[in-house]
Design a protein around this motif. Structure first.
Motif, PDB file in Angstrom:
ATOM      1  N   THR A  33      30.846  23.992  38.215  1.00 53.85           N
ATOM      2  CA  THR A  33      32.483  23.912  38.872  1.00 53.85           C
ATOM      3  C   THR A  33      32.929  25.025  39.062  1.00 53.85           C
ATOM      4  O   THR A  33      32.903  26.196  38.468  1.00 53.85           O
ATOM      5  N   VAL A  34      33.652  25.053  39.977  1.00 50.62           N
ATOM      6  CA  VAL A  34      34.361  26.470  41.034  1.00 50.62           C
ATOM      7  C   VAL A  34      35.993  25.906  40.684  1.00 50.62           C
ATOM      8  O   VAL A  34      35.866  25.205  41.470  1.00 50.62           O
ATOM      9  N   SER A  35      36.729  26.663  40.214  1.00 48.05           N
ATOM     10  CA  SER A  35      38.292  26.389  40.258  1.00 48.05           C
ATOM     11  C   SER A  35      39.304  27.150  40.237  1.00 48.05           C
ATOM     12  O   SER A  35      38.830  28.579  40.453  1.00 48.05           O
ATOM     13  N   GLY A  36      40.134  27.021  40.971  1.00 47.52           N
ATOM     14  CA  GLY A  36      41.597  28.349  41.241  1.00 47.52           C
ATOM     15  C   GLY A  36      43.212  27.316  41.379  1.00 47.52           C
ATOM     16  O   GLY A  36      42.841  26.509  41.714  1.00 47.52           O
ATOM     17  N   LYS A  37      43.858  28.103  41.345  1.00 45.84           N
ATOM     18  CA  LYS A  37      45.495  27.693  41.765  1.00 45.84           C
ATOM     19  C   LYS A  37      45.278  28.275  43.015  1.00 45.84           C
ATOM     20  O   LYS A  37      45.664  30.023  42.774  1.00 45.84           O
ATOM     21  N   PRO A  38      46.214  27.976  44.245  1.00 42.58           N
ATOM     22  CA  PRO A  38      46.582  28.453  45.096  1.00 42.58           C
ATOM     23  C   PRO A  38      47.914  29.903  44.974  1.00 42.58           C
ATOM     24  O   PRO A  38      48.125  30.717  45.639  1.00 42.58           O
ATOM     25  N   ALA A  39      48.248  29.387  43.898  1.00 39.58           N
ATOM     26  CA  ALA A  39      49.736  30.333  43.028  1.00 39.58           C
ATOM     27  C   ALA A  39      49.270  31.492  42.711  1.00 39.58           C
ATOM     28  O   ALA A  39      50.019  32.798  42.052  1.00 39.58           O
ATOM     29  N   ASP A  40      47.892  31.391  41.744  1.00 38.41           N
ATOM     30  CA  ASP A  40      47.544  32.531  41.328  1.00 38.41           C
ATOM     31  C   ASP A  40      46.632  33.910  41.931  1.00 38.41           C
ATOM     32  O   ASP A  40      45.972  33.785  42.972  1.00 38.41           O
ATOM     33  N   ASP A  41      46.487  34.775  41.684  1.00 35.92           N
ATOM     34  CA  ASP A  41      46.963  36.342  41.964  1.00 35.92           C
ATOM     35  C   ASP A  41      45.276  36.743  42.120  1.00 35.92           C
ATOM     36  O   ASP A  41      44.977  37.085  43.443  1.00 35.92           O
ATOM     37  N   ILE A  42      44.841  36.625  41.081  1.00 35.91           N
ATOM     38  CA  ILE A  42      43.218  36.173  41.204  1.00 35.91           C
ATOM     39  C   ILE A  42      42.497  35.804  41.927  1.00 35.91           C
ATOM     40  O   ILE A  42      41.585  36.111  42.174  1.00 35.91           O
ATOM     41  N   THR A  43      43.512  34.182  41.786  1.00 37.12           N
ATOM     42  CA  THR A  43      42.673  33.173  42.292  1.00 37.12           C
ATOM     43  C   THR A  43      42.309  34.090  43.824  1.00 37.12           C
ATOM     44  O   THR A  43      41.535  33.385  44.926  1.00 37.12           O
ATOM     45  N   ARG A  44      43.454  33.646  44.381  1.00 38.58           N
ATOM     46  CA  ARG A  44      43.980  34.683  46.245  1.00 38.58           C
ATOM     47  C   ARG A  44      42.605  35.588  45.954  1.00 38.58           C
ATOM     48  O   ARG A  44      42.415  35.988  47.350  1.00 38.58           O
ATOM     49  N   ILE A  45      42.438  36.644  45.313  1.00 32.11           N
ATOM     50  CA  ILE A  45      41.447  37.911  45.771  1.00 32.11           C
ATOM     51  C   ILE A  45      39.822  37.558  45.686  1.00 32.11           C
ATOM     52  O   ILE A  45      39.650  37.562  46.171  1.00 32.11           O
ATOM     53  N   ALA A  46      39.555  36.545  44.493  1.00 30.46           N
ATOM     54  CA  ALA A  46      39.102  35.891  44.275  1.00 30.46           C
ATOM     55  C   ALA A  46      37.793  34.745  45.992  1.00 30.46           C
ATOM     56  O   ALA A  46      37.143  34.630  46.597  1.00 30.46           O
ATOM     57  N   ASP A  47      39.058  34.089  46.697  1.00 25.62           N
ATOM     58  CA  ASP A  47      38.825  33.581  47.589  1.00 25.62           C
ATOM     59  C   ASP A  47      39.064  34.447  48.507  1.00 25.62           C
ATOM     60  O   ASP A  47      38.603  34.065  49.626  1.00 25.62           O
ATOM     61  N   PHE A  48      39.754  35.199  48.497  1.00 26.38           N
ATOM     62  CA  PHE A  48      39.496  36.189  49.845  1.00 26.38           C
ATOM     63  C   PHE A  48      37.980  36.955  50.152  1.00 26.38           C
ATOM     64  O   PHE A  48      37.209  37.170  50.880  1.00 26.38           O
ATOM     65  N   TYR A  49      37.878  37.638  48.871  1.00 27.97           N
ATOM     66  CA  TYR A  49      36.227  38.383  48.664  1.00 27.97           C
ATOM     67  C   TYR A  49      35.438  37.181  48.916  1.00 27.97           C
ATOM     68  O   TYR A  49      34.488  37.266  49.693  1.00 27.97           O
ATOM     69  N   GLY A  50      35.275  36.135  48.719  1.00 24.74           N
ATOM     70  CA  GLY A  50      34.189  35.207  48.960  1.00 24.74           C
ATOM     71  C   GLY A  50      34.344  34.225  50.050  1.00 24.74           C
ATOM     72  O   GLY A  50      33.186  34.242  50.850  1.00 24.74           O
ATOM     73  N   ALA A  51      35.620  34.594  50.836  1.00 22.21           N
ATOM     74  CA  ALA A  51      35.226  33.635  52.455  1.00 22.21           C
ATOM     75  C   ALA A  51      35.325  34.989  53.316  1.00 22.21           C
ATOM     76  O   ALA A  51      33.960  34.893  54.387  1.00 22.21           O
ATOM     77  N   TYR A  52      35.487  36.228  52.711  1.00 16.22           N
ATOM     78  CA  TYR A  52      35.177  37.451  53.763  1.00 16.22           C
ATOM     79  C   TYR A  52      33.511  37.603  53.438  1.00 16.22           C
ATOM     80  O   TYR A  52      32.722  37.945  54.280  1.00 16.22           O
ATOM     81  N   ILE A  53      32.906  37.702  52.216  1.00 14.96           N
ATOM     82  CA  ILE A  53      31.177  37.686  52.364  1.00 14.96           C
ATOM     83  C   ILE A  53      30.687  37.242  52.609  1.00 14.96           C
ATOM     84  O   ILE A  53      30.103  37.420  53.508  1.00 14.96           O
ATOM     85  N   ASP A  54      30.796  35.696  52.981  1.00 13.14           N
ATOM     86  CA  ASP A  54      29.902  34.312  53.766  1.00 13.14           C
ATOM     87  C   ASP A  54      30.752  34.747  55.249  1.00 13.14           C
ATOM     88  O   ASP A  54      29.395  34.746  55.786  1.00 13.14           O
TER      89      ASP A  54
END
Length: 153
Positions: A33-54
């Motif tokens: 399970t991987v989870s996150g919240k759109p309003a959470d800054d750490i989730t946003r950074i993680a989303d960027f790095y995950g998508a960018y590396i992909d």
């Protein structure tokens, strides 16, 4: 060792190595399970790095990587990043010429206006780089990426 236990142990080792929040049971096929919240800054950074590396891994043209940079990075910082890349002949987001095997984002505190995260990039079993990434809380844009311990201007 039977296949079910070996599979569970392998999944547990991978989850620990990658910093995943997965619970591993002694059965094959345990879901992660991987989870996150759109309003959470750490989730946003993680989303960027995950998508960018992909994107960097999957695309030859770089269009998606560029679009992600345009969306997540502040315009002024993008200019600084372009200058860093020109001087260092490397990808400024990753601070490297190649693509990591894994990544992990950890909250590192912040101020009233910025959230700071540590992004650990894993290159091989014994090789990691830790980046300090700052996100402006008002604009929700990344405004700094630097290697941990590196002097900043």
């Amino acid at each position: 060792m039977n296949r079910t236990i070996r599979t569970a142990l392998t999944a547990g080792v991978l989850a620990a190595a990658l910093g995943l929040g997965a619970t591993v049971q002694a059965t094959a096929g345990t879901p992660r399970t991987v989870s996150g919240k759109p309003a959470d800054d750490i989730t946003r950074i993680a989303d960027f790095y995950g998508a960018y590396i992909d994107a960097v891994t999957d695309e030859d043209s770089g269009d998606l990587g560029d679009a992600l940079r345009d969306h997540y990075l502040g315009a002024g910082f993008q200019k600084q990043l372009d200058a860093w890349e020109e001087a260092n002949h490397a990808n400024g987001v990753l601070r490297a010429q190649n693509v990591p095997l894994a990544w992990k984002v950890t909250d590192n505190g912040g101020t009233a206006t910025r959230t700071e995260a540590l992004v650990t990039l894993t290159w091989s079993r014994n090789s990691t780089t830790t980046l300090v990434v700052d996100l402006n809380r008002g604009s929700r844009e990344i405004v700094r990426i630097a290697e941990k311990g590196a002097a900043t201007k």
